[in-house]
Design an enzyme around this catalytic site. Sequence first.
Site, mmCIF file in Angstrom:
data_model
loop_
_atom_site.group_PDB
_atom_site.id
_atom_site.type_symbol
_atom_site.label_atom_id
_atom_site.label_comp_id
_atom_site.label_asym_id
_atom_site.label_seq_id
_atom_site.Cartn_x
_atom_site.Cartn_y
_atom_site.Cartn_z
ATOM 1 N N GLU A 250 0.793 -1.401 -0.065
ATOM 2 C CA GLU A 250 -0.084 0.087 -0.066
ATOM 3 C C GLU A 250 0.948 1.057 0.064
ATOM 4 O O GLU A 250 1.087 1.790 1.044
ATOM 5 C CB GLU A 250 -0.864 0.080 1.200
ATOM 6 C CG GLU A 250 -1.743 1.279 1.192
ATOM 7 C CD GLU A 250 -2.670 1.330 2.555
ATOM 8 O OE1 GLU A 250 -3.474 2.164 2.617
ATOM 9 O OE2 GLU A 250 -2.613 0.414 3.363
ATOM 10 N N LYS A 292 -2.631 -2.249 -3.108
ATOM 11 C CA LYS A 292 -3.603 -1.095 -2.548
ATOM 12 C C LYS A 292 -3.002 0.377 -2.452
ATOM 13 O O LYS A 292 -2.260 0.486 -1.873
ATOM 14 C CB LYS A 292 -4.144 -1.784 -1.189
ATOM 15 C CG LYS A 292 -5.030 -0.750 -0.455
ATOM 16 C CD LYS A 292 -5.315 -0.815 1.034
ATOM 17 C CE LYS A 292 -6.514 0.052 1.368
ATOM 18 N NZ LYS A 292 -6.768 -0.074 3.059
#
Length: 418
Positions: A250, A292
């Site tokens: 992420e 992500k």
Amino acid sequence: MACFLASPAMGLQQHQQHGIAWSTSVRARSAPAVRLVSSSSKRALRRPGNGLVRMAGSLYSCHGGVHLSSEEKTELEKIAEMIGTPGKGITACDEGPGTIGMRFEAVGIENTEENRRAYRQILFETPGIGDYLSAAILDPETLYQKSSSDGSLFPAKLWSLGIVPGVKPHLKVYELPGQNGATVMQGLDSLAVRCAEYRKAGCRFTKWRSPLTIDERNGQPSDLVIEANMTDLARFALISQAEGLVPIIEPDVSLSGDHDLETAVMINVKIQSSLFKACLEHGVYMEGCVLKSNIVNPGKKCPKKYSVEEIGKANIDTLRRTMPAAIRTANFLSGGQSLSDACARLSAMNKVKGNSPWNLSFSWSAALQMPLFALCKGKDGLQLDAMSKLYLEELKLAGAAALGKYDAKPGEGDHSPK
């Protein structure tokens, strides 16, 4: 591969969807296809049977998980495939007790473990959520809390609904000296031990967040900040896979700033190209990863107007320039966007992605949760029934956006100068 010794007498549970089994038994690993040997103080990779020695970090560094067996790779791929189920996404409820406590206190809810447990339960057990959720990111506290409906631990409850449980393993953020407030996340040193514990608790993926801010006046994110954070994400991914967990990587670029959309694309391309280069050079098995990232947007204070279609195209441009086709799904964070804006932008991406090979979906926390907390303001305690009803309605919208079918109202998803 993760092998399990299971029998009725042992009382072990298994989840058979997509051929994945889980239990609380000790993980029995097969013999690795490659073993590490030491020669003249250098690390080397030796393939059994042919005597070939390859120096790690040299010509063969992009080995794509040569240390993993074919069974381990297959399991990682199957979990990534489950997470990337079209039309489904991730509920991100991995806020620690302090963060969720602030959200509780803002609407007059006492921050107790029982209140946190009861609130998490509606995020996991609202009837119908399995139609829209493929996975849930948990805080370590939540792994060991139980459902009041049947006494099962939350990871087991999620598996019973066909939802893959995962966990946030990183620790506290650390401000890098001399970098104008830029940060890195801590927790790599103890990651392997904690990953083994989380897998035993039923998790099959981990998520590591590296927050970044575009600050053109101060030259951020600098090359040092990008390299430090993306290398950390690559090391996290490598360690997670070695412990049998799919890593969700992420890179989280904040919405703050006054930069335009074109600048946002350039800097996000720089960040993500560094991320995937680091992952490849660490030998991460890309087929067993999930991305992500933030939705690429102009800064909140950008004076220029952009349509939702322009923002959707900017995100597809960014992915096409950086993201390996081997990664099957990108699940975007909301990052301070409203649910309607996040849905409109995700749907716009799916409408213009063309023959791009990835599933594009959501991994949302605040966009889903903040409207739920608002229902409690001025009321006596958690309004669980009302929250559950609204949560399902929100997930229906998110699921539609993940298929490019969200019916946006005029102006939703546009960036308008404030």
